[in-house]
Every structure is written in C-alpha cells, then in structure tokens.
Design an enzyme around this catalytic site. Structure first.
Site: not given
Ligand code: ATP
Ligand code: MG
Length: 687
Positions: A33, A216-217, A247
């Site tokens: 995200k 975000d969040e 979350q």
């Molecule tokens: P949270 O809910 O904990 O905030 P999030 O949904 O924001 O998590 P991110 O932090 O954006 O998730 O991504 C999690 C991990 O996956 C990071 O290391 C990010 O670089 C990697 N990632 C996200 N999308 C891809 C993708 N399409 N290909 C490879 N790696 C990815």
């Molecule tokens: Mg995040």
C-alpha cells in the site's frame, strides 16, 4: 510504461494510474500500500506533469515520511521534487498555523507544548498532583478536541468524575495555552481543521494549493483529521487513501475506523481497490497473522498470500521472569546475527508498553548490543532542555513571547496567571512584546506591585545579560565588548537555580536525571562557544540551527537493534522480529486496572478491547519478514510483587503451542555467567 510501474502487480498499477476521482486502496499488511503511494507520487510528477508543490502526502510518523521521501528521490529528478509535501498531519498543521497564524489568533512565533508541558498546565488548573487523574483528564480533553467537541458541549456530555474534571478545566486550559501563545499537539490538527471550515479565504487558498492528496495508514485517522482532509481536497476530490481496517490500533487516541466505512458513502464515486499479494513475509508468519485476525469481525473481506516460501517455524519461548527474558532475547539475537551473518539492524524487539523497553536497554547495554529506541524523545524536546533554551532564546530575542512566558514561570517567581494575562493585554494594546511591556507605565496600572516586581527583576536581569553578551543594548546604548560565554552562562544558570527547582518539584530520581540533561546541554554549549570562539549572543543565534543539525542525526540508520513499541512499528518491516511479553494482561492489555479476569468488566467493552489488542498483535506479527520469535514470562514483577502470568490467548489463536511443555530456551536455568560461557561456546562452534 516505466520500469517502476512494470514491477507492480495489476491491482497496484490500477491504483497508481487511477486519476478519475477519489481512490481507496484497502488491503492487508505488507501488500504494498505504501509502495502505491510512493509510486503514485512519482507517476503524477514524471508522467502527468503535476507540479510537486500541489501534492501533499500524509504519513503517520516522521520516520515514515523520511523513508517515503528517500524512496521518491530514487525515481524523480531532484529539481522536479521542489515543494513536494510529505509529512505527518502534525507537521502539516505546524506549517499551516505558521502561515495562517494571524487568522488563527496566534503570533507566527507560537510555541508547541509537548504533552509534559501541557500536563503541567492541567496540573495547575486542577491543583492536584495525582498523576493518574491528570493523565486521564488530559486524555479526555484530547479525545474531545479530536472529535471537535467544544468546551460548551463537553459540559453537557460529561458524566464520570474524570470527565467532569476535564470539562471543568477544558476551557481555561485552552485559554491558558492562548495566553502563553502556544498550542498543544491536538491543536495542530484541530485549529487548521476549524479554520478551514470557518474561513472562506483560508479554505480557498489551501484548496487551490492542494491538487492531489495521498494518505497512508488511513484507518488511524480521527474525526478531525478526516474533516481537514475533506476540506483540503474539497475543490477536486482528488486523493488516494490507503489503509487496512485490521491494523486500526489508535482508537484510544480517538481514531475512528468509521472514517473508512464512511468514505464510500461520502464519496459515491470512490474507486475501491484491493491488494492480495503480500511481498513482505514468509508463509509461517503470514499464516499465523491471518489466523489471529480471522477471529475479528471485519469491515471488508480480505485474503493475503505470498510467494516468499514457507520460512522457519515461529518460535515460542517461555521464560521465568522479565530479566531472563531480556537477557535471553539479547543472547539469541547475538547468536542469530553471528549464525546468519546478519546485521544488528535486521533485528527488532517489539513490546506492548513503553516501560518494557527500559529493561531491554539496560540489558543490551550490559551485553554490549547496540540498540536504538524508536519513537524515543529527542534531547532537544525534553522539558528541562527546553526550559533552559527558553532563557537563551529570550536573551537572543526579547520578542519571543512564548520563551518569555516559559522562562518567567519556570521556576515559579510568584507571577500568576492573572498577571500574565494582564501583561498580555498590555502588550497587545501597546503593540509590543511581553518583555517590553513590563516596564511600561500601563503595566503598572494593571498589575499589582507585588506581582510586577518579580517581572521587573527578571527583565532587568535578562537585559543585563543581553548587554554583556555582545548583542548590543536594548535601550539603544552602544554595544560593549562581549564577556566570555562560559562565564555568562554560569551566571545565568546560577540565577535560574534550576537544580533546586527540579528537586523541589520532582521525585529525586527524575530530578537527578533531568539535571544530568541540563548539565549535558550547558557543557555542550560551553564547548561549542570555546571551539568556535562564539559570544553567548552568537551561540544562541545558532541554537535553532544546531538543533536542526542534531535532529538530523535521527536520519541516520545506525547498525543497531531496533527496540520499539508495537504501535511505533506500524508500517515498518524487519527481517527478524522478537515479540516479547506475549502474556494475558500485557498483550492483550486490559487497560488501567489490567487484572486478568476482572469479573466486573462489561463483557461487551472487554470484547471491543480484545479486538483492538488482536489488531495490535496482527500489526506486530506482520512486521516480520523471515522469522518471528514470541516470548512470555511465567512471572513478572509489578509494583514489588511477582505476578503469575499466563501465555497470551493470541499464541494459541496463531495455531502455536505456548511452549510450556517444550521449553526451548537453551539458556534456561543458568546463571548470567554460565549463559555467557554457553553463548561463547555456541559462537566458537559456528566460527
Ligand atoms: P503495512 O500494512 O505494514 O503498512 P504496506 O501494505 O504498506 O504494509 P509496503 O510497506 O508498501 O506494504 O510493502 C511491503 C514490502 O513489499 C516492501 O518491502 C515493499 O518494497 C515490497 N513490495 C511492495 N510491492 C511490491 C511489488 N510489486 N514487487 C516487489 N516488492 C514489493
Ligand atoms: Mg504501509
């Protein structure tokens, strides 16, 4: 299509490319995200020709904002990033209020009170030293503010004794803050939101400015933040919010998940995009997280899968007590780091409450394990440091009203609230600073001599220091050669008599550690003055700058184990995670009188609480990329009493054994010395 876009999955790409209206990305942990937000900013600037000045991205912590900024720098040319806003709600609030100070009824140099300062104001108004009561009043006022409930309304709805106390002081609390030309953290959101809704000119100015917003969040925003976002984006409805209802962990601070539920209603054109692939964690971790959270009712159905492989099993370790726990975790990290050839910063220790961190700090220091504490207070934010700096600020600039007020009331000089208000009125009428108003005839007509006298003594003393510090005379006389900064600083400190003030107002240990900080500050100032040959005046003028430089140290990324609360770990990821204190009563935490199985608790309220704790557990588990260890203690000391503990229900909800029968701690039952020997043996075997 750019490389960056190619590397995203179709759902992420859709979220980045969608610009026909508001967009909500709703997805579980680690699904990318936050990555959508960074890519979308790059896309807007690189491919849609957006001016960075029109883009506002809001994150939950400063650290998250910094990380996001770093990532964007990798994909957008530096000169096209100029004016891009990536900040927390609070930092945006500061900027907003500095720009709109006059309309918000503030001077541009207003101060921001931290929660300790703010608590002091409440303490004064309530005339009690009962910390528990004060905190609860402070939290109540904060909840009201964030829900946009005015002092008038609060009087109508207050029911419990704490609420009535809070309603009683809410109005005067706000008035006191304004008299001090200061705001608290909540005001940084509430005042902009209110000003945006009441002042057309301000609203239009900011709406024109905000061309695209990213949040975000989103699940952890509160009523007031939602309203502010609504009015900021009101002209175009151009925004992307990303969040995860599972979350949501800030209900206790007034965040409301209803903001998520409301979004599709308030924006019928909202495009909702779901992400299902997790890119962070191995299957053992992800499965455990999914199992725990599946016990909660949820707003939107979600499922997560990952291709990162099965991973090692999650470990559950039971310890005798919290000291053994801290030591064992330290040892395990040392051993694992060696074994895996990892870095210290690949490890994180997560805990439920801030107080748990202290023991880990001590133990890690003894074991010589480098660590950093996330969300720790910056040195320059500490109340005692800010007190002394207030004196220096007033020496440098007598127009600094907040510094004047802070200095003149800390320590107390017998100057009451009423006199300060009268002095404030005088200054407003004369259009001068509080400092200059003291010696005006008008002040003498409004303030009783007994109250005015200490103010005059203070002003005269500061003038004297100013004059000797080489900054020229405020009465227009010629500057004299500056005296040494060290001597003047000593004289100032003697006048303040801060050490005595600390011991008079604080418990001995707190006083001691605060005084240490003050000494650290003054020694550092003296050293700086000597090294760079600065006069006191020059030194003080540099403080703001130096403060910023010191702060930038936070930006560094030292190779050290991360100690953090689960709350502060939100949005972050670590290869190896140790979650500690996974016990009933701690995680889940039951609140103030936290006792296990309190029969008096309203069952429904308890269930709501458990659900929030379960989300917290979910956040904690999903920080781990490759391996997760959970520890819990059979006994834990609380107020000199050893409490028998039970493993957290979340352990079995994750589908794991609680470890009672199969004690897996290799150091169990050993003295510290024996443990060290054993650890050395283990290390030698590996080497
Ligand atoms: P949270 O809910 O904990 O905030 P999030 O949904 O924001 O998590 P991110 O932090 O954006 O998730 O991504 C999690 C991990 O996956 C990071 O290391 C990010 O670089 C990697 N990632 C996200 N999308 C891809 C993708 N399409 N290909 C490879 N790696 C990815
Ligand atoms: Mg995040």
């Amino acid at each position: 299509m750019s490389n960056a876009l190619q590397s995203m999955n179709p759902a992420q790409r859709e979220a980045v490319l969608y610009l026909n209206g508001p967009c909500l990305v709703l997805a579980g942990a680690g699904s990318g995200k936050t990555r959508v937000i960074t890519q979308k900013i790059a896309y807007l600037i690189n491919e849609c020709g957006y001016d960075a000045r029109g883009i506002i991205a809001l994150t939950f912590t400063n650290k998250a904002a910094r990380e996001m900024a770093e990532r964007i720098q990798q994909s957008v040319e530096k000169k096209r990033l100029k004016g891009l806003t990536i900040s927390t709600f609070h930092a945006l609030g500061v900027r907003f209020l500095r720009e709109e100070a006059v309309l918000a009824g503030l001077k541009p140099g207003f101060s921001i009170l931290d929660s300790t300062d703010a608590l002091g104001v409440i303490q004064e108004l309530l005339a009690t030293t009962d910390k528990g009561r004060l905190r609860s009043v402070q939290q109540q006022i904060s909840l009201w503010k964030n829900a946009l409930i005015t002092p008038d309304d609060s009087e109508k709805i207050a029911q419990t004794p704490d609420e009535m106390d809070a309603a009683r002081v809410y109005r005067s609390y706000d008035a006191t803050l304004r008299a001090y030309q200061s705001v608290d953290f909540d005001d940084l959101i509430v005042m902009p939101a209110t000003l945006m809704s009441t002042n057309d000119e301000v609203r239009e100015r900011w709406q024109r400015r905000c061309r695209y917003m990213l949040l975000d969040e989103y699940q952890d925003t509160n009523v007031c933040q939602y309203q502010w976002v609504r009015s900021l984006t009101g002209l175009r409805d151009m925004f992307t919010a990303v969040g995860d209802d599972d979350q949501a962990i800030y209900a206790w601070r007034g965040a409301t998940i209803e903001n998520l539920a409301k979004l599709p209603q308030d924006y019928p054109a909202l495009r909702i995009i779901k992400l299902e692939q997790n890119y962070r964690s191995v299957a053992t971790v992800l499965d455990a997280a999914n199992q725990v959270i599946s016990r909660n009712p949820n707003l939107f159905g979600k499922k997560l899968w990952s291709t990162l492989g099965q991973g090692e099993p999650i470990q559950v370790v039971v310890m005798d007590n919290e000291e053994a726990e801290a030591e064992s975790v330290g040892m395990r990290i040392s051993a694992s780091r060696f074994e895996r050839k990892a870095r210290w910063k690949d490890y994180a220790v997560l805990y439920r409450g801030n107080h748990q961190g202290r023991l880990f700090e001590q133990t890690f220091r003894e074991l010589r394990i480098p660590y950093v504490i996330a969300g720790g207070q910056s040195f320059f934010d500490k109340a005692e440091v800010r007190d002394i700096i207030a004196y220096l600020r007033i020496v440098a600039n007598e127009e600094d009203d907040p510094a004047f007020i802070r200095a003149v009331t800390t320590p107390k000089r017998g100057v009451g609230q009423a006199s300060l208000t009268a002095l404030g009125d005088t200054a407003t009428q004369l259009n001068c600073s509080l400092f200059d108003a003291v010696h005006d005839e008008l002040a003498a007509t409004r303030i009783a001599p007994r109250q005015l006298e200490p103010l005059k003594v203070f002003v005269d003393f500061i003038r004297n220091i100013q004059w000797r510090s080489g900054r020229g005379r405020t009465d227009g006389g010629a500057a004299t050669p500056a005296e040494g900064a060290t001597e003047l600083l000593d004289e100032l400190m003697k006048y303040i008599d801060y050490e005595r003030y600390l011991y008079d107002t604080q418990e001995e240990r707190a006083a001691q550690s605060r005084w240490q900080n003050v000494l650290e500050l003054t020694n550092w100032l003296k050293r700086k003055a000597q090294e760079d040959g600065l006069t006191l005046a020059q030194l003080v003028q540099h403080i703001a700058l130096i403060t910023m430089l010191e702060r930038s140290e936070d930006d560094e990324d030292p190779d050290a184990v991360r100690l953090t609360t689960i709350h502060a770990s939100k949005g972050l990821e670590y290869p190896y995670v140790h979650m500690v204190g996974v016990e009933e009563g701690l995680l889940p935490h039951f609140g103030k009188d936290d006792e296990y199985g309190d029969a008096n608790k309203d069952a429904e309220a308890l269930e709501v609480r458990i659900q929030e704790e379960r989300r917290l557990m979910y956040v904690g588990i999903t920080r781990a990329q490759f391996h997760l260890t959970l520890t819990w203690c059979k006994k834990r000391r609380k107020a000199r009493e050893d409490l028998i503990r039970e493993p957290s229900r979340f352990i079995s909800e994750m589908g794991l054994e609680t470890g009672v029968k199969t004690v897996v701690d290799p150091f169990s039952g050993m003295t510290p010395k024996e443990r060290l020997v054993r650890l050395k043996e283990m290390l030698q075997k590996k080497g």
